[in-house]
Design a protein around this motif. Structure first.
Motif, PDB file in Angstrom:
ATOM      1  N   ARG A   1       3.139  14.729  -6.071  1.00  0.00           N
ATOM      2  CA  ARG A   1       2.075  13.597  -5.823  1.00  0.00           C
ATOM      3  C   ARG A   1       2.918  12.583  -4.716  1.00  0.00           C
ATOM      4  NH1 ARG A   1       5.473  12.543 -10.991  1.00  0.00           N
ATOM      5  NH2 ARG A   1       6.211  10.313 -11.436  1.00  0.00           N
ATOM      6  N   HIS A   2       1.830  12.461  -4.214  1.00  0.00           N
ATOM      7  CA  HIS A   2       1.945  11.140  -3.126  1.00  0.00           C
ATOM      8  C   HIS A   2       2.895   9.439  -3.891  1.00  0.00           C
ATOM      9  CE1 HIS A   2      -1.208  12.489  -0.369  1.00  0.00           C
ATOM     10  NE2 HIS A   2      -0.093  13.009  -1.195  1.00  0.00           N
ATOM     11  N   PHE A   3       3.506   8.977  -3.469  1.00  0.00           N
ATOM     12  CA  PHE A   3       3.876   8.065  -3.512  1.00  0.00           C
ATOM     13  C   PHE A   3       3.126   6.971  -3.248  1.00  0.00           C
ATOM     14  CE2 PHE A   3       8.101  10.688  -3.154  1.00  0.00           C
ATOM     15  CZ  PHE A   3       8.469  10.511  -4.141  1.00  0.00           C
ATOM     16  N   GLN A   4       2.660   5.651  -4.168  1.00  0.00           N
ATOM     17  CA  GLN A   4       1.881   4.673  -3.446  1.00  0.00           C
ATOM     18  C   GLN A   4       3.292   3.336  -3.155  1.00  0.00           C
ATOM     19  OE1 GLN A   4      -1.499   5.458  -4.251  1.00  0.00           O
ATOM     20  NE2 GLN A   4      -2.116   2.998  -3.542  1.00  0.00           N
ATOM     21  N   PHE A   5       2.315   2.656  -2.234  1.00  0.00           N
ATOM     22  CA  PHE A   5       3.163   2.128  -1.103  1.00  0.00           C
ATOM     23  C   PHE A   5       2.200   0.634  -0.763  1.00  0.00           C
ATOM     24  CE2 PHE A   5       2.638   5.321   1.912  1.00  0.00           C
ATOM     25  CZ  PHE A   5       2.012   4.516   2.550  1.00  0.00           C
ATOM     26  N   ASP A   6       1.465   1.232  -1.217  1.00  0.00           N
ATOM     27  CA  ASP A   6      -0.141  -0.066  -0.785  1.00  0.00           C
ATOM     28  C   ASP A   6      -0.887  -0.096  -1.642  1.00  0.00           C
ATOM     29  OD1 ASP A   6      -1.026  -2.416   0.378  1.00  0.00           O
ATOM     30  OD2 ASP A   6      -0.123  -1.834   2.194  1.00  0.00           O
ATOM     31  N   GLU A   7      -1.985  -1.200  -2.152  1.00  0.00           N
ATOM     32  CA  GLU A   7      -3.244  -0.513  -2.702  1.00  0.00           C
ATOM     33  C   GLU A   7      -4.089   0.100  -2.410  1.00  0.00           C
ATOM     34  OE1 GLU A   7      -5.091  -4.521  -3.275  1.00  0.00           O
ATOM     35  OE2 GLU A   7      -3.883  -5.757  -3.937  1.00  0.00           O
ATOM     36  N   ASN A   8      -3.872  -0.078  -1.249  1.00  0.00           N
ATOM     37  CA  ASN A   8      -4.622   2.062   0.089  1.00  0.00           C
ATOM     38  C   ASN A   8      -3.897   2.656   0.916  1.00  0.00           C
ATOM     39  OD1 ASN A   8      -7.096   0.331  -1.543  1.00  0.00           O
ATOM     40  ND2 ASN A   8      -7.240  -1.261   0.297  1.00  0.00           N
TER      41      ASN A   8
END
Length: 405
Positions: free
Chosen positions: A308-315
């Motif tokens: 799964r992707h890494f979330q580093f900002d809201e969008n």
């Protein structure tokens, strides 16, 4: 028997105090009580009792028996004697000053009074009013001194108790602060993972236990693989992390590193050591485990990062992968002490580099064989891993999954 050899003292015009001292008079002769009362009532609060039993009830019913300053009792009375009354009332008014009045000269009674009832004075009838009043006055002074001393010691005990509580609280706070400080010194501030200092402090104990179990296993000549006593070192490196930082910025990179802690926690147990080893490198020590299962664990790490992707900002989010290498301690069962744990970490790192060369998003592990020459195995693996494997010096296991990242 009459009390006074001369007329009693005349009344004084002394100002009545708000908190006059309390005196209890006990005598079976009413006339004696009235005379003593008249002598004392201008200066003290006076209570009267006609025998020891009545006096006991009076003391029991006092709202503040500790304020009873002086008790003056006739010795020979119906029922309880003066000494017997003092003995029975001692726990009710422990600070009261006790005076015995008697018309009989009895040395044994005097000794008995002093020894058994803690009597302050023994007064023989008849006596002069001045002497009687002076004796009571001395008793009141002594009571006040004892009361002040009691209050002082009570206050001192309270201060000591309070100070002790404060010191205990300070001790708890200090221990908490020391624990917090220790945590800071062994914790990576960005990821909240452990750091190298932590591993250096903790690992020696694990090494000792592991070696003892392996050597015991060897002494017994047990066949097969020794289960659940190995230390397996997993060296994890994020793929293309520098390019990721250049593309998305250092803040995004910091967020990814923090999320790596969470993903590694999904794979490993609380008892395992999760360490931030370098910028984007992580070292995990799986404790009391089976080295034959290391490949399964390495695949879980790879999947936890790549799935799964890494979330580093809201969008904003992005995919990342990692390369993993592992090696177990002791590296060679036939020579468990020959290779120290830092060298095993180097072997795990070398396996990680081999996984990167194989295409990244992959894992590889190094195992010793019965032919492994432990003296130069690390240099052999680094210099020519393929030759080392062909010569039977090491065994390499690797994941089937690779990518072109």
């Amino acid at each position: 028997m009459g009390l006074f050899a001369k007329p009693r003292l005349p009344k004084t015009n002394a100002e009545t105090l708000e908190n006059q001292s309390l005196v209890l008079l006990i005598d079976d002769e009413d006339a004696n009580l009235r005379v003593m009362q008249a002598t004392l009532q201008d200066h003290y609060q006076v209570l009267l009792a006609h025998d020891g039993q009545q006096a006991l009830e009076i003391v029991k019913n006092l709202q503040s028996p500790e304020k009873l300053a002086c008790i003056i009792s006739d010795q020979r009375m119906p029922g309880l004697t003066g000494v017997e009354f003092f003995q029975q009332s001692q726990h009710l008014a422990p600070h009261s000053i006790r005076i015995i009045v008697t018309g009989f000269s009895d040395l044994d009674a005097i000794i008995n009074s002093i020894n058994r009832a803690e009597v302050f004075k023994f007064i023989s009838k008849p006596f002069e009013a001045h002497d009687f009043f002076a004796t009571v006055e001395q008793a009141i002074e002594l009571f006040n001194l004892k009361l002040q001393q009691h209050i002082y010691y009570q206050d001192l005990e309270n201060q000591i108790k309070q100070r002790t509580q404060e010191l205990e609280q300070k001790k708890i706070e200090l221990e908490h602060a020391q624990k917090s400080l220790t945590e800071l010194t062994i914790t990576d501030p960005l990821t909240q993972m452990r750091n190298r200092r932590f591993l250096l402090q903790r690992l020696d104990a694990d090494i000792t236990i592991t070696l003892r179990r392996h050597e015991e296993w060897m002494r017994r000549g047990c066949p097969g693989t020794l289960l659940d006593v190995d230390l397996v070192f997993f060296y994890v490196d994020l793929d293309h992390f520098k390019q990721f930082n250049l593309q998305y910025g250092p803040a995004a990179g910091d967020s990814v590193l923090s999320q790596m802690h969470e993903r590694l926690q999904e794979v490993f147990r609380e008892s395992d050591y999760l360490v931030r080893w370098g910028d984007e490198q992580f070292l995990i020590v799986a404790r009391a485990t089976n080295r034959s299962e290391a490949g399964v664990v390495a695949e879980r790490i790879r999947h936890a990062v790549a799935s799964r992707h890494f979330q580093f900002d809201e969008n904003r989010h992005a995919p990342l992968t990692c390369s993993i290498g592992f090696a177990a301690y002791p590296f060679a069962n036939h020579a468990p002490r020959a290779i120290a744990w830092p060298q095993v970490v180097d072997l795990a790192e070398q396996a990680m580099l081999m996984a990167k060369e194989a295409g990244r998003n992959a894992w590889q592990g190094l195992y010793a064989t019965e032919q492994t020459e432990v003296a130069n195995i690390l240099q052999f693996v680094v210099r020519d891993c393929c030759t080392a494997m062909q010569m039977g010096q090491i065994q390499i296991v690797k994941s089937m999954h690779t990518s072109d990242r």
